[in-house]
Scaffold this active site. Structure first.
Site, PDB file in Angstrom:
ATOM      1  N   CYS A  55      42.047  37.969  49.084  1.00 10.85           N
ATOM      2  CA  CYS A  55      42.351  38.755  47.894  1.00 10.85           C
ATOM      3  C   CYS A  55      43.437  39.763  48.181  1.00 10.85           C
ATOM      4  O   CYS A  55      43.593  40.194  49.324  1.00 10.85           O
ATOM      5  CB  CYS A  55      41.099  39.534  47.498  1.00 10.85           C
ATOM      6  SG  CYS A  55      40.228  38.720  46.198  1.00 10.85           S
ATOM      7  N   LYS A 112      33.423  31.996  38.729  1.00  9.86           N
ATOM      8  CA  LYS A 112      34.803  32.420  38.970  1.00  9.86           C
ATOM      9  C   LYS A 112      34.815  33.748  39.735  1.00  9.86           C
ATOM     10  O   LYS A 112      33.997  34.631  39.450  1.00  9.86           O
ATOM     11  CB  LYS A 112      35.510  32.595  37.612  1.00  9.86           C
ATOM     12  CG  LYS A 112      36.885  33.238  37.672  1.00  9.86           C
ATOM     13  CD  LYS A 112      37.934  32.346  38.299  1.00  9.86           C
ATOM     14  CE  LYS A 112      39.261  33.101  38.472  1.00  9.86           C
ATOM     15  NZ  LYS A 112      40.254  32.297  39.222  1.00  9.86           N
TER      16      LYS A 112
END
Ligand SMILES: Cc1cc2nc3c(=O)[nH]c(=O)nc-3n(C[C@H](O)[C@H](O)[C@H](O)COP(=O)(O)O)c2cc1C
Length: 310
Positions: A129, A45
């Protein structure tokens, strides 16, 4: 060597399949299921410096055509995944680590620690991000992306990969590829992250289907396959020194084959893995072998980038 085996960055992979970061990879239990699955490798992750709970639920919803999510980067903090990477059996299958710092400074701390651990794990830096509030995500802010890569590749001199969001304009393909090509240690490009800020509406309840961001979220699955293939092929053409990992819309062996044709060396599975579970890898491998046999291909390396134009 089996029909599906391939090499990538000096590692041998039994087949090109792996999970997409964020799916089946939050903790040791999830990752253990991927370890014993028929995937060729797997990725952790996306991690941040500190653990994060992520956004309020419901934050993921499957739809007939894919999924929408606004997870908010829930993860156990990079130390947790680094410990798993230290304990990983690399002779069984290669391991990727996804890194997604909330700032350049955070990424540098994580990348230095991962560098000093000196493991065979391969880093995929998530450029899709959040950046400064009010500015686009890093990969949609080319100056920020360039600065990020300059700083990270200076500290971390081993090969890395970057996880890119989709682009939709030829000028953006050109500019993003030109920046990536400035960094020789950026050895691979993973295309694509979810298509951002979509809105799924439920007609009966007249409502959005996920709670965060008034229902806005990233979509994956069938919705994104053609966009993913375009991005894989766009970067494959523009970055001949780099490898491409295909991600987006894969739920059959035929979709894997299409990603390979577009130029992918490895192929990640997100939404379909979430919905079907790790047994999906055995099915995809079997479907891919059947397709290669039917078409007379001896291995997957023969397929890569063979896409014809008219
Ligand atoms: C629940 C969920 C969580 C995700 N989390 C991440 C993540 O942490 N890091 C990342 O790079 N991509 C993340 N993604 C995006 C996927 O890795 C993938 O790029 C995207 O879903 C497209 O693939 P698909 O069409 O197979 O779903 C996430 C996707 C989903 C569905």
């Amino acid at each position: 060597m089996s029909k599906l085996s391939t090499t990538f960055l000096g590692h041998t992979f039994a087949n090109p399949l792996m999970n997409a970061s964020g799916v089946y990879c939050m903790d040791a239990t999830d990752l253990g299921a991927l370890h014993t699955s028929d995937s060729g490798s797997y990725i952790t992750k996306s991690c941040t410096l500190e653990a994060r709970a992520g956004n309020p639920e419901p934050r993921y919803r499957a739809t007939p055509l894919g999924s929408i999510n606004s997870m908010g980067l829930p993860n156990k903090g990079y130390g947790y995944y680094l410990d798993l990477a230290r304990a990983h059996d690399y002779s069984h299958k290669p391991l990727f680590m996804s890194v997604a710092g909330l700032s350049l400074a955070d990424n540098l701390v994580m990348m230095r620690t991962i560098r000093d651990a000196n493991l065979p794990a391969i880093v995929e830096l998530n450029l899709s991000c959040p950046n400064v509030p009010g500015k686009p995500q890093i990969a949609y802010d080319f100056a920020a992306m360039d600065a990020m890569l300059a700083a990270v590749t200076k500290e971390y001199t081993r090969p890395i990969g970057v996880k890119m969001p989709p682009y939709f304009d030829i000028a953006h393909f050109d500019e993003a590829a030109a920046i990536l090509n400035r960094y020789p240690t950026v050895a691979f490009i993973t295309c694509i992250n979810s298509i951002g800020n979509a809105l799924v509406i439920d007609t009966e309840s007249e409502s959005v289907v996920i709670k965060p961001k008034d229902g806005f979220g990233g979509i994956g699955g069938d919705y994104v396959l053609p966009t993913a293939l375009a991005n894989v092929n766009a970067f494959y053409r523009r970055c001949p020194e780099k490898r491409v990992i295909g991600c987006g819309g894969v739920k059959t062996g035929e979709h894997v084959f299409q990603h390979l044709l577009a130029g992918a060396s490895l192929v990640q599975v997100g939404t379909a893995l979430q919905e079907e579970g790790p047994g999906i890898f055995a099915r995809l491998n079997a479907e891919l072998i059947a397709l290669l046999d039917r078409k007379g291909y001896k291995n997957i390396d023969e397929v890569r980038g063979r896409l014809k134009t008219l």
